[in-house]
Write a protein that holds these residues in place. Structure first.
Motif, PDB file in Angstrom:
ATOM      1  N   LEU A  64      77.961  15.779   0.929  1.00 35.51           N
ATOM      2  CA  LEU A  64      77.262  15.245   2.597  1.00 35.51           C
ATOM      3  C   LEU A  64      75.802  15.385   2.323  1.00 35.51           C
ATOM      4  O   LEU A  64      75.038  14.573   2.585  1.00 35.51           O
ATOM      5  N   ALA A  65      75.302  16.700   1.798  1.00 33.99           N
ATOM      6  CA  ALA A  65      73.902  16.953   1.630  1.00 33.99           C
ATOM      7  C   ALA A  65      73.235  16.112   0.666  1.00 33.99           C
ATOM      8  O   ALA A  65      72.163  15.500   1.181  1.00 33.99           O
ATOM      9  N   SER A  66      73.665  15.746  -0.198  1.00 35.04           N
ATOM     10  CA  SER A  66      72.884  14.715  -1.339  1.00 35.04           C
ATOM     11  C   SER A  66      72.983  13.518  -0.897  1.00 35.04           C
ATOM     12  O   SER A  66      71.966  12.808  -0.963  1.00 35.04           O
ATOM     13  N   ASN A  67      74.350  12.983  -0.305  1.00 34.76           N
ATOM     14  CA  ASN A  67      74.076  11.800   0.342  1.00 34.76           C
ATOM     15  C   ASN A  67      73.074  11.628   1.574  1.00 34.76           C
ATOM     16  O   ASN A  67      72.833  10.272   1.816  1.00 34.76           O
ATOM     17  N   SER A  68      72.433  12.608   2.053  1.00 33.69           N
ATOM     18  CA  SER A  68      71.775  12.629   3.022  1.00 33.69           C
ATOM     19  C   SER A  68      70.319  12.963   2.685  1.00 33.69           C
ATOM     20  O   SER A  68      69.382  13.147   3.375  1.00 33.69           O
ATOM     21  N   ASN A  69      70.094  12.686   1.359  1.00 33.73           N
ATOM     22  CA  ASN A  69      69.201  12.903   0.454  1.00 33.73           C
ATOM     23  C   ASN A  69      68.476  14.366   0.562  1.00 33.73           C
ATOM     24  O   ASN A  69      67.096  14.276   0.465  1.00 33.73           O
ATOM     25  N   PHE A  70      69.069  15.148   0.702  1.00 34.70           N
ATOM     26  CA  PHE A  70      68.688  16.721   0.534  1.00 34.70           C
ATOM     27  C   PHE A  70      68.880  16.918  -1.136  1.00 34.70           C
ATOM     28  O   PHE A  70      69.848  16.498  -1.661  1.00 34.70           O
ATOM     29  N   LYS A  71      67.623  17.563  -1.707  1.00 34.95           N
ATOM     30  CA  LYS A  71      67.864  18.100  -2.700  1.00 34.95           C
ATOM     31  C   LYS A  71      68.861  19.283  -2.726  1.00 34.95           C
ATOM     32  O   LYS A  71      68.723  20.112  -1.814  1.00 34.95           O
ATOM     33  N   THR A  72      69.798  19.402  -3.392  1.00 33.63           N
ATOM     34  CA  THR A  72      71.060  19.913  -3.184  1.00 33.63           C
ATOM     35  C   THR A  72      71.269  21.010  -4.572  1.00 33.63           C
ATOM     36  O   THR A  72      71.773  20.450  -5.652  1.00 33.63           O
ATOM     37  N   PHE A  73      71.458  22.415  -4.416  1.00 35.48           N
ATOM     38  CA  PHE A  73      71.377  23.328  -5.315  1.00 35.48           C
ATOM     39  C   PHE A  73      73.118  23.971  -5.216  1.00 35.48           C
ATOM     40  O   PHE A  73      73.188  24.728  -4.298  1.00 35.48           O
ATOM     41  N   LEU A  74      73.947  23.487  -5.774  1.00 34.82           N
ATOM     42  CA  LEU A  74      75.287  23.865  -5.789  1.00 34.82           C
ATOM     43  C   LEU A  74      75.460  24.936  -6.782  1.00 34.82           C
ATOM     44  O   LEU A  74      75.504  24.720  -8.026  1.00 34.82           O
ATOM     45  N   PHE A  75      76.001  26.207  -6.382  1.00 35.01           N
ATOM     46  CA  PHE A  75      76.503  27.252  -7.175  1.00 35.01           C
ATOM     47  C   PHE A  75      77.616  26.786  -7.802  1.00 35.01           C
ATOM     48  O   PHE A  75      78.673  26.165  -7.538  1.00 35.01           O
ATOM     49  N   PHE A 156      73.737  21.649 -10.658  1.00 35.00           N
ATOM     50  CA  PHE A 156      74.604  22.874 -10.464  1.00 35.00           C
ATOM     51  C   PHE A 156      73.709  24.274 -11.075  1.00 35.00           C
ATOM     52  O   PHE A 156      73.144  24.289 -11.891  1.00 35.00           O
ATOM     53  N   ILE A 157      73.831  25.402 -10.231  1.00 34.55           N
ATOM     54  CA  ILE A 157      73.135  26.451 -10.488  1.00 34.55           C
ATOM     55  C   ILE A 157      74.004  27.615 -10.711  1.00 34.55           C
ATOM     56  O   ILE A 157      75.071  27.972  -9.958  1.00 34.55           O
ATOM     57  N   ASN A 158      73.261  28.337 -11.842  1.00 35.08           N
ATOM     58  CA  ASN A 158      74.006  29.917 -11.852  1.00 35.08           C
ATOM     59  C   ASN A 158      72.974  30.832 -11.177  1.00 35.08           C
ATOM     60  O   ASN A 158      71.795  31.107 -11.519  1.00 35.08           O
ATOM     61  N   PRO A 159      73.303  31.365 -10.024  1.00 37.76           N
ATOM     62  CA  PRO A 159      72.436  32.091  -9.180  1.00 37.76           C
ATOM     63  C   PRO A 159      72.229  33.548  -9.413  1.00 37.76           C
ATOM     64  O   PRO A 159      71.304  34.181  -9.097  1.00 37.76           O
ATOM     65  N   GLU A 160      72.968  33.959 -10.534  1.00 34.97           N
ATOM     66  CA  GLU A 160      73.185  35.430 -10.848  1.00 34.97           C
ATOM     67  C   GLU A 160      71.640  35.941 -11.531  1.00 34.97           C
ATOM     68  O   GLU A 160      71.325  37.133 -11.321  1.00 34.97           O
ATOM     69  N   ILE A 161      71.133  35.024 -12.468  1.00 33.70           N
ATOM     70  CA  ILE A 161      69.922  35.659 -12.994  1.00 33.70           C
ATOM     71  C   ILE A 161      68.924  35.904 -12.333  1.00 33.70           C
ATOM     72  O   ILE A 161      68.369  37.215 -12.680  1.00 33.70           O
ATOM     73  N   LYS A 162      68.534  35.227 -11.431  1.00 32.84           N
ATOM     74  CA  LYS A 162      67.294  35.584 -10.677  1.00 32.84           C
ATOM     75  C   LYS A 162      67.495  36.707  -9.819  1.00 32.84           C
ATOM     76  O   LYS A 162      66.527  37.500  -9.482  1.00 32.84           O
ATOM     77  N   TYR A 163      68.745  36.938  -9.112  1.00 31.24           N
ATOM     78  CA  TYR A 163      69.012  37.877  -8.399  1.00 31.24           C
ATOM     79  C   TYR A 163      69.084  39.190  -9.073  1.00 31.24           C
ATOM     80  O   TYR A 163      68.305  40.063  -8.835  1.00 31.24           O
ATOM     81  N   ILE A 164      69.619  39.284 -10.062  1.00 23.05           N
ATOM     82  CA  ILE A 164      69.755  40.620 -11.198  1.00 23.05           C
ATOM     83  C   ILE A 164      68.296  40.829 -11.541  1.00 23.05           C
ATOM     84  O   ILE A 164      67.756  41.751 -11.652  1.00 23.05           O
ATOM     85  N   GLU A 165      67.511  39.833 -11.876  1.00 29.31           N
ATOM     86  CA  GLU A 165      66.231  40.054 -12.178  1.00 29.31           C
ATOM     87  C   GLU A 165      65.394  40.752 -10.944  1.00 29.31           C
ATOM     88  O   GLU A 165      64.355  41.669 -11.216  1.00 29.31           O
ATOM     89  N   HIS A 166      65.636  40.343  -9.924  1.00 29.43           N
ATOM     90  CA  HIS A 166      64.932  41.003  -8.643  1.00 29.43           C
ATOM     91  C   HIS A 166      65.315  42.095  -8.280  1.00 29.43           C
ATOM     92  O   HIS A 166      64.618  43.095  -8.026  1.00 29.43           O
TER      93      HIS A 166
END
Length: 472
Positions: A64-75, A156-166
């Motif tokens: 729904l987000a992408s169909n509404s023209n949102f850049k969408t970052f899905l984990f 499609f995103i792997n969110p772990e990397i940035k979090y662990i670095e932070h």
């Protein structure tokens, strides 16, 4: 059909109210709000927990987000809520949506909204989204619920990397890893599984994880909430394995519970006291402390000792987070086990809080029970307890603060009622630093009653009196 946002988002029973059709309504109302407020240019992150069909609900939101023209970052995997919040902030996105029912029973799921600051959506934002939802429900508006992830706006995103670095940048994990601590982690089958192992691997520390697999039934626990009742297996494991401490995160890892080396559960109030002591004394930091109305008044005493102030809010990080941001607070906490840090994100983080407790143990060279005993020489050693009473949702009005205030007693459990507050629920300030509170849950069909006093018997007497008030 009713869709009501409560303390932190909307939660309902799967296939009853929590359906693909209703998730589509919530998504479109949220997207409409974001567009109307110019928050549709940088993108939206979408995460989900380990509950039944959470991944499919998240994929519908992404469609729904992408169909509404949102850049969408899905984990691309189940992730903790604080990891979603951090991803939104670190990538300068407009918002985040998390599919999770947090600590609710297995047959529930939920829809949380995170702002561009990573915080829970404030009440002002929720009210505007709720109005859009109500209008869509009233007009019986239907949205497509088929999933299609082929839109080029979806990444499609792997969110772990940035979090662990932070996390590595804000706490010295090498000091913790170099110790001989034996830590037992109970991930409660939730989305926090594996994080402590990834953060603390490669040293001398021994770490054992319990319930570190995906199982949406959450077997052998009532619900994935790190309470004393749900951590009995962890407690027994600690005692039989001579462990240093037990750490437990809830279903979406934004809350923390701990068990000491004796297998004793530590209340969320004493845990917040330890976390504040760590920041103020061990680390020597200064700053406002934000606490919810049901958090222990011991925090106020501790704050005075270190020359800092406390700010009290209603329950829910939709109230605590704005105060954190506004006051540039050091730390914030609520009675349900959620703790946040001003140098991190204005959102609860059970994983970081667990690491902070380990850092406290290492740097103080004392166990949790020793630290609590020390703190109880500095502040009044109050005892706290909460009870939950199941109610029919139609009964909520009889527990409204204004209704209860009209018949407020002059004494409770033979303790004089000094003051009555209605900031959130109704709170009776009693003599001798004691208090009691009655409040309807914002996420479940429950009335919660709270008490804090100098002895266990006084706490029980206050709770009994509050229960009688509720039964009238």
């Amino acid at each position: 059909m009713v869709i009501n946002f409560g303390t932190d988002g909307w939660r309902a029973i799967i296939a009853d109210q929590f359906t693909f059709e209703n998730v589509a309504i919530c998504t479109n109302a949220t997207l409409d709000y974001l567009k109307q407020n110019g928050l549709n240019n940088k993108g939206i992150a979408i995460g989900y927990d380990t509950r039944f069909h959470s991944d499919k609900f998240a994929k519908l939101v992404a469609t729904l987000a992408s169909n509404s023209n949102f850049k969408t970052f899905l984990f691309d995997r189940p992730s903790p809520t604080p990891v979603l919040s951090h991803y939104v902030v670190s990538n300068h996105l407009d918002a985040g949506i998390m599919i999770t029912a947090s600590h609710n029973p297995p047959d529930w799921n939920g829809f949380k909204i995170k702002t561009n600051l990573g915080s829970s959506a404030p009440q002002s934002m929720i009210e505007k989204i709720q109005k859009r939802i109500d209008k869509l429900v009233e007009t019986n508006t239907k949205f497509p619920t088929s999933i299609n992830l082929t839109n080029n706006l979806i990444k499609f995103i792997n969110p772990e990397i940035k979090y662990i670095e932070h996390i590595n940048s804000i706490i010295d994990l090498d000091i913790i890893k170099s110790t001989n601590l034996k830590v037992i982690v109970d991930s409660m089958y939730g989305s926090g599984q594996g994080y402590f192992k990834k953060l603390l691997s490669g040293g001398n520390i021994e770490l054992i994880e319990l319930n570190g697999t995906e199982n949406p039934a959450f077997p052998n626990i009532k619900q994935p909430e790190p309470t004393e009742e749900n951590l009995k297996i962890l407690s027994g494991f600690i005692k039989h394995n001579n462990a240093s401490i037990g750490l437990a995160t809830d279903g979406d890892a934004d809350r923390l519970g701990i068990v000491d080396s004796n297998g004793k559960f530590i209340s969320a109030l004493d845990l917040f006291m330890l976390l504040c002591f760590h920041q103020l004394d061990i680390l020597g930091k200064k700053g406002h402390i934000i606490r919810s109305i049901t958090m222990t008044s011991k925090i106020d005493e501790l704050a005075k000792l270190y020359g800092v102030s406390t700010i009290i809010t209603p329950i829910g990080f939709k109230y605590l987070a704005p105060k954190m941001i506004e006051s540039n607070a050091l730390i914030a906490g609520e009675e349900s086990g959620g703790y946040a840090y001003g140098f991190h994100i204005p959102e609860r983080d059970g994983i970081l809080s667990g690491l902070m407790i380990l850092d406290l143990i290492v740097k103080s060279q004392k166990n949790v029970d020793e630290l609590i005993n020390i703190l109880h020489t500095k502040v009044t050693p109050l005892i706290y307890e909460r009870k939950d009473i199941h109610i029919d949702p139609s009964e909520k009005q009889k527990f409204a603060p204004d209704v209860l205030k009209q018949s407020a007693p002059k004494s409770i459990a033979n303790l004089e009622v000094i003051n009555v507050e209605t900031l959130d629920g109704i709170r009776y300030q009693l003599e001798n630093n004691s208090w009691g509170l009655i409040r309807c849950s914002g996420t479940e069909p429950l009335v919660r009653i709270y008490a804090e006093a100098t002895t266990k018997s006084k706490v029980n007497s206050i709770l009994d009196s509050l229960q009688k008030i509720c039964s009238k």
